[in-house]
Design an enzyme around this catalytic site. Structure first.
Site, PDB file in Angstrom:
ATOM      1  N   LYS A  48       0.664  -1.532   0.085  1.00  0.00           N
ATOM      2  CA  LYS A  48      -0.041  -0.014   0.445  1.00  0.00           C
ATOM      3  C   LYS A  48       0.895   1.295   0.346  1.00  0.00           C
ATOM      4  O   LYS A  48       0.757   1.941  -0.712  1.00  0.00           O
ATOM      5  CB  LYS A  48      -0.529   0.146   1.123  1.00  0.00           C
ATOM      6  CG  LYS A  48      -2.026  -0.779   1.497  1.00  0.00           C
ATOM      7  CD  LYS A  48      -2.759  -1.121   2.099  1.00  0.00           C
ATOM      8  CE  LYS A  48      -3.504  -2.322   2.103  1.00  0.00           C
ATOM      9  NZ  LYS A  48      -4.617  -3.062   3.093  1.00  0.00           N
ATOM     10  N   GLN A  68      -4.714  -1.128   9.480  1.00  0.00           N
ATOM     11  CA  GLN A  68      -4.847  -3.405   8.583  1.00  0.00           C
ATOM     12  C   GLN A  68      -5.755  -3.917  10.440  1.00  0.00           C
ATOM     13  O   GLN A  68      -5.162  -4.010  10.275  1.00  0.00           O
ATOM     14  CB  GLN A  68      -3.042  -3.017   8.653  1.00  0.00           C
ATOM     15  CG  GLN A  68      -2.929  -4.183   7.318  1.00  0.00           C
ATOM     16  CD  GLN A  68      -3.720  -4.421   6.355  1.00  0.00           C
ATOM     17  OE1 GLN A  68      -3.971  -4.026   5.896  1.00  0.00           O
ATOM     18  NE2 GLN A  68      -3.971  -5.435   6.017  1.00  0.00           N
ATOM     19  N   ASP A  72     -11.308   2.400   3.088  1.00  0.00           N
ATOM     20  CA  ASP A  72     -11.390   1.031   3.422  1.00  0.00           C
ATOM     21  C   ASP A  72     -12.569   0.682   3.318  1.00  0.00           C
ATOM     22  O   ASP A  72     -13.489  -0.646   2.949  1.00  0.00           O
ATOM     23  CB  ASP A  72     -11.352   0.281   4.682  1.00  0.00           C
ATOM     24  CG  ASP A  72      -9.568  -0.537   4.533  1.00  0.00           C
ATOM     25  OD1 ASP A  72      -9.675  -1.094   3.478  1.00  0.00           O
ATOM     26  OD2 ASP A  72      -8.613  -0.081   5.822  1.00  0.00           O
TER      27      ASP A  72
HETATM   28  N1  GUN Z   1      -6.923  -7.175   5.702  1.00  0.00           N
HETATM   29  C1  GUN Z   1      -7.100  -8.340   4.821  1.00  0.00           C
HETATM   30  N2  GUN Z   1      -7.303  -7.200   3.690  1.00  0.00           N
HETATM   31  C2  GUN Z   1      -7.690  -5.705   4.223  1.00  0.00           C
HETATM   32  C3  GUN Z   1      -8.564  -4.707   3.942  1.00  0.00           C
HETATM   33  O1  GUN Z   1      -9.017  -4.568   2.619  1.00  0.00           O
HETATM   34  N3  GUN Z   1      -8.045  -3.888   4.728  1.00  0.00           N
HETATM   35  C4  GUN Z   1      -7.521  -4.107   6.030  1.00  0.00           C
HETATM   36  N4  GUN Z   1      -7.833  -2.825   6.247  1.00  0.00           N
HETATM   37  N5  GUN Z   1      -7.116  -4.677   6.689  1.00  0.00           N
HETATM   38  C5  GUN Z   1      -6.687  -6.060   5.543  1.00  0.00           C
END
Ligand code: GUN
Length: 281
Positions: A52, A96, A119
């Site tokens: 990211k 996350q 998200d």
């Molecule tokens: N963990 C696995 N996929 C995601 C996601 O799309 N966003 C976040 N914040 N955590 C994750």
């Protein structure tokens, strides 16, 4: 042989478009900042967070990662989120997942300012998505819709079957497919005669988290197969939820894993970061 839906190539195309938009914002004196909060040292999360950060840097978005120790308490994390909510230089906030077990994930997601929730996990954004109001859309399902659109695969009127009912993928995927006028079935671990259900799908979306679970007998001849999984096979090699070698012979189109849905998820996060600037205007 199926057409391969190349998520990496589609992502690259979208990122070039986003790069130009970010440059336009910069010309107007607007800098975009994403704050990423990671708690603990889950190795998979560390990889996702790094991807990211790299994607943000590539298109010119600032990213600020806060790595907190696994002993961080719920109260401490809530305080961090609150500070980011109030910080006018932060446009997007991402915590996350998964979080350590002693922290209530829903409580944290609820604490994020819904206008910074890149998200799309905040209940306000989930609700808006369901009723079709403009909002942040969850990145993986939104990425799948965008991938189908850019591959000229029609969704309207199609039988869509989703395997998996998570809050992050299965449930929002069903809503977005419904918004595109598909006929949608969600299946899960308690579904009876799963193969009979999946074999009716024009578009089959696998989000189970089991290596190579979907074999050819789950798939209708000519179906479009989307693989959300990221697992390791018996040899320790990365693979999806779909047995690619078998299923590509039967499907009309298929996403590889890795190189399919994964890159689209990161790219849709960037789309949401740009959207956050619009929503906060
Ligand atoms: N963990 C696995 N996929 C995601 C996601 O799309 N966003 C976040 N914040 N955590 C994750």
């Amino acid at each position: 042989m199926a057409k391969i839906i190349d998520g990496k190539a589609i992502s690259a195309e979208i990122k070039e478009e986003l790069k130009q938009k970010v440059a336009q914002y910069k010309n107007q004196g607007i800098d975009i900042t994403l704050a990423v909060v990671k708690v603990g040292d889950d190795p998979a999360s560390a990889v996702y967070v790094r991807n990211k950060e790299k994607a943000c840097a590539y298109i010119g978005i600032q990213s600020r990662t806060l790595s907190l120790p696994k002993e961080t308490t719920e109260e401490e994390l809530l305080a961090v989120v609150q500070k980011l909510n109030e910080d006018k230089t932060v446009n997007g906030i991402l915590v996350q997942l998964p979080l350590p077990e002693h922290i209530d994930e829903n409580k944290i997601l609820l604490a994020i300012d819904s206008k910074k929730d890149v998200d799309g996990f905040h209940p306000v954004n989930v609700g808006k998505m369901v009723i079709g109001e403009p909002s942040f859309l969850p990145c993986t399902p939104a990425g799948i819709i965008e991938m189908l659109r850019r591959s000229n695969i029609d969704i309207e009127g199609k039988e869509c079957v989703i395997i998996g009912r998570s809050n992050i993928v299965g449930k929002p995927m069903a809503i977005l497919m419904l918004r595109e006028n598909a006929t949608v079935t969600i299946t899960h671990s308690r579904t009876k005669n799963l193969k009979n259900v999946t074999a009716k799908a024009d578009i089959l979306i696998a989000a189970i988290g089991k290596a190579k679970f979907v074999t050819a007998d789950y798939v209708k001849e000519g179906a479009v197969v989307i693989d959300v999984g990221m697992n390791r096979d018996a040899e320790g090699k990365l693979c999806g939820d779909v047995d690619f070698e078998q299923v590509e012979k039967k499907a009309s189109a298929i996403t590889p894993a890795p190189g399919g849905v994964g890159p689209m998820t990161v790219t849709m996060l960037l789309v949401n970061c740009l959207r956050s600037v619009e929503l906060q205007k």
